[in-house]
Scaffold this active site. Structure first.
Site, PDB file in Angstrom:
ATOM      1  N   GLY A 318      45.474  92.085 -71.420  1.00 32.39           N
ATOM      2  CA  GLY A 318      45.171  92.480 -72.789  1.00 32.39           C
ATOM      3  C   GLY A 318      44.634  91.321 -73.612  1.00 32.39           C
ATOM      4  O   GLY A 318      44.066  90.355 -73.085  1.00 32.39           O
ATOM      5  N   SER A 319      44.857  91.384 -74.917  1.00 28.14           N
ATOM      6  CA  SER A 319      44.151  90.495 -75.850  1.00 28.14           C
ATOM      7  C   SER A 319      44.584  89.043 -75.827  1.00 28.14           C
ATOM      8  O   SER A 319      43.951  88.214 -76.490  1.00 28.14           O
ATOM      9  CB  SER A 319      44.294  91.039 -77.280  1.00 28.14           C
ATOM     10  N   THR A 320      45.661  88.683 -75.108  1.00 31.34           N
ATOM     11  CA  THR A 320      45.936  87.249 -74.954  1.00 31.34           C
ATOM     12  C   THR A 320      44.766  86.569 -74.242  1.00 31.34           C
ATOM     13  O   THR A 320      44.565  85.360 -74.383  1.00 31.34           O
ATOM     14  CB  THR A 320      47.232  87.019 -74.153  1.00 31.34           C
TER      15      THR A 320
END
Length: 718
Positions: A318-320
């Site tokens: 995801g957005s990490t």
């Protein structure tokens, strides 16, 4: 001259035949004797080996498997002796009536044994009434502790003996279980064809370092009589066993405890399919804690999965991943943080619409703002306008994604970062359609905490020769290569700080903010792909990649949780509790309640066979708290073992030469101290909760025996 009769001639003829056959048999016998004397193998049988097997006895001298310690010398896995009770029944063992070597009085022996074993006198009599050379007493007389063995020996019963075996023991139960792993006994065929049982590692460090941990068995050879006893006056050959090496991990048990307590507390108010949390030394890459849920107790081997969630499981992050996508743009010279774009929806070249988590968007915002708000459209615009698949993929690979880190643990996963088509490239930029592992993310984050230089993560601090103390291997900081400029590092740290230091309308990680703690991070939420490979489910993985202090990071933290509750509060509380406790423990921040003396260390000596009074006095003079078990005057066992390094906030447990053991006051004990004490007390116990002991069911001073049952309640301290 007289002629011989026909009968006489016939007799002479038969006599010659007899002589011939007698001579033939003699020749055959001589040949056979010569053949047996001169040949090593006859009809497939090794004559010498056969003779030796009948007259020579070989007793195996078992080596001890090396122990596993944390970075401060706390035992995480060790061999312990257990004993099986046996009774010799054959009077042939006794050669001196004044010193009997067999059970002389069955009824008396049974009566005495029944007072210390959970076996009735009648059952013991039945065992010892068998027509056998020796007997065992069933499961109730197996796996006996050293204390129980001493208790039986004190009865001074003729013919009673023990068979010693080695078992692997993990004193902290499900603590750090996937990293430590487990070892179990397996049949191993030796070079001489004999089969012995050895402890073999099957998971974690136990498996990865199995060859280093495994020692070499020795043996004793001697001539035996028909009863199997050594023949007096004959020679004896002994080859001593060589114990296995000891392995020290970079794990700090106190930090590991903080993490596991925080996870357990979070799960009390939040659901989750699995949880993975890792902490690393930001300056060296040493792993300080590696915790996951579900866990298991290696003593029971009650695992639901054989995969280490932090090492062996690859998932869509995801957005990490935007941390590294933004860094790729910066390193390519195409990032302009003040440039604006229209948030909300991005339309790919094939007409596919991909939106922000807030599909209405925030209007025209800068790319810097897009990072803090975790805007998918921001990174898609950067990729579409300024980068291509090869640029992004090359940078991911440079950071180590898509390949194993080489961490010293088995079954490490590689993850997958293959993407080719436009929508695949766009999705990869915000961590969908690719898979990474927790340890890969830790590795990539070291580039930020080390001013652009990527480090190799490691979890083995050193390997030590058990007998000599020689350090055979020492783990250390390993720089791989420079992957980012100082300007890129400074900018990405600034953006990560904006994620936490913003508000609900300006950033996604605002709820992780803690006054007085310079924590920088990036949040992420990834959809979970369908198992059939098409589309996504409603399940999610929530992640966090961060470090503290932000200006000069000392600790890296990476977290991933599958299907947490919709409320972010339990996850926030978990992360904040970890940061606060670790910061306090390592004195990263100058807080009023920090006590610098707590980090002073002391190396434990050997106190076995020493006076209790002198040992306690010596330790107390250094400010170390001792817990004395029993009212004896001589120390017979200790924990930690000789050579361990402890903080002055740790306890030293001393077992004395006494059967009179009373219940100590354990209120305030950490889980580590509690389980250390339980390894000495031969009683049943049940522990509930996490943190520190706040309730004990057995009053202080109560005499403990085999019927004692202890219940304790834990609660968080900080």
């Amino acid at each position: 001259m007289l002629m011989k009769s026909k009968n006489e001639l016939r007799n002479i003829k038969f006599s010659k035949i007899y002589v011939f056959f007698a001579f033939l048999i003699f020749v055959i016998i001589v040949y056979r004797i010569g053949n047996l004397s001169l040949s090593e193998v006859v009809e497939g049988v090794d004559i010498q080996a056969l003779a030796n097997s009948r007259t020579t006895r070989k007793e195996v001298l078992e080596s001890k498997r090396g122990s596993i310690y944390d970075v401060k010398g706390n035992v995480l896995a060790q061999n312990v002796s257990s004993y099986t009770l046996i009774a010799y029944l054959s009077p042939s063992r006794t050669t001196d009536e004044n010193n009997p070597k067999h059970v002389v009085d069955i009824e008396y022996t049974a009566e005495k044994l029944s007072t210390v074993l959970d076996i009735s006198k009648e059952q013991l009599i039945r065992y010892m009434s068998k027509d056998a050379y020796q007997v065992e007493f069933g499961s109730a007389a197996k796996n006996l502790s050293e204390l129980k063995k001493d208790e039986i020996l004190a009865l001074e019963l003729p013919g009673i003996d023990f068979i010693e075996t080695q078992q692997r023991y993990y004193p902290y139960g499900n603590f750090l279980s996937y990293t430590i792993g487990y070892a179990k006994k397996k049949d191993v065929t030796n070079e001489d064809g004999t089969v012995t049982q050895e402890l073999v590692g099957e998971m974690g460090i136990e498996a990865y370092c199995n060859e280093k941990l495994t020692g070499e068995n020795g043996y004793t050879l001697y001539q035996k009589d028909r009863n199997g006893y050594k023949i007096a006056g004959t020679s004896e050959v002994t080859v001593e066993a060589v114990d296995g090496n000891d392995v020290y991990l970079t794990i700090d048990s106190n930090i590991q405890l903080f993490v596991e307590q925080a996870i357990a507390k979070m799960l009390q108010s939040s659901s989750a399919d699995w949880v993975a949390v890792m902490l690393a030394d930001a300056k060296t890459g040493a792993i300080l804690a590696s915790a996951s849920y579900p866990s298991f107790d290696p003593n029971k081997k009650d695992m639901v999965s054989y995969l280490d969630q932090n090492i062996s499981y690859a998932f869509e992050p995801g957005s990490t991943m935007k941390i590294f996508s933004y860094m790729a743009a910066m390193e390519s010279g195409v990032y302009h943080g003040d440039e604006k774009y229209l948030s909300g929806i991005f339309t790919a070249g094939d007409g596919t619409e991909i939106g922000d988590w807030n599909r209405n968007g925030w209007g025209q915002i800068t790319y810097d703002q897009g990072f803090a708000l975790s805007s998918n459209v921001a990174i898609m615009n950067i990729i579409d306008k300024y980068m291509d698949a090869n640029t992004l993929k090359a940078y991911y690979r440079k950071l180590g994604f898509g390949s194993k880190t080489g961490i010293e643990l088995p079954n490490e996963a590689s993850g997958k970062i293959d993407f080719k088509y436009e929508t695949e490239i766009l999705n990869a930029g915000f961590g969908q359609g690719i898979t990474t592992t927790a340890i890969q993310n830790i590795k990539a984050l070291t580039a930020i905490s080390n001013n652009g230089i990527l480090l190799k993560p490691y979890i083995i601090d050193k390997i030590v020769d058990h007998d000599t103390g020689e350090i055979l291997y020492e783990g250390s900081k390993t720089e791989i290569e420079r992957v980012a400029s100082q300007n890129t590092v400074n900018k990405i740290k600034e953006l990560m700080r904006s994620v936490v230091n913003g508000t609900s309308s300006t950033s996604t990680g605002y709820y992780y903010y803690m006054d007085g703690y310079d924590f920088i991070a990036k949040t992420g939420t990834a959809q979970v792909a369908n198992e059939n490979g098409t589309g996504y489910t409603d399940e999610v993985v929530r992640g966090l990649a961060g470090m503290f202090p932000g200006d000069d990071p000392e600790i890296i933290i990476y977290m991933a949780i599958k299907n947490p509750s919709t409320s972010t509060r339990p996850t926030r509380d978990m992360v904040q509790e970890i940061i606060k406790n670790v910061s306090k423990y390592l004195e990263i921040y100058d807080e009023e309640d920090n006590n610098s003396s707590s980090l002073e260390t002391y190396e434990i000596g050997s106190y076995i066979n020493q006076s209790k009074t002198s040992v306690v006095s010596q330790l107390n003079s250094f400010g170390i708290e001792t817990v004395v078990i029993g009212d004896g005057d001589v120390i017979v066992s200790q924990y930690p073992v000789k050579g361990s390094t402890i903080n002055k906030i740790d306890k030293v447990f001393l077992l004395t030469n006494s059967d009179n053991v009373t219940m100590p006051n354990i209120i305030g004990y950490s889980a580590k101290d509690f389980y250390s004490l339980m390894s000495f007390l031969d009683i049943s116990y049940e522990a509930n909760g996490v943190g520190y002991v706040v309730m004990q069911s057995i009053p202080v001073g109560t005499v403990l025996n085999k019927e004692s049952q202890l219940s304790v309640e834990f609660s968080t301290k900080y």
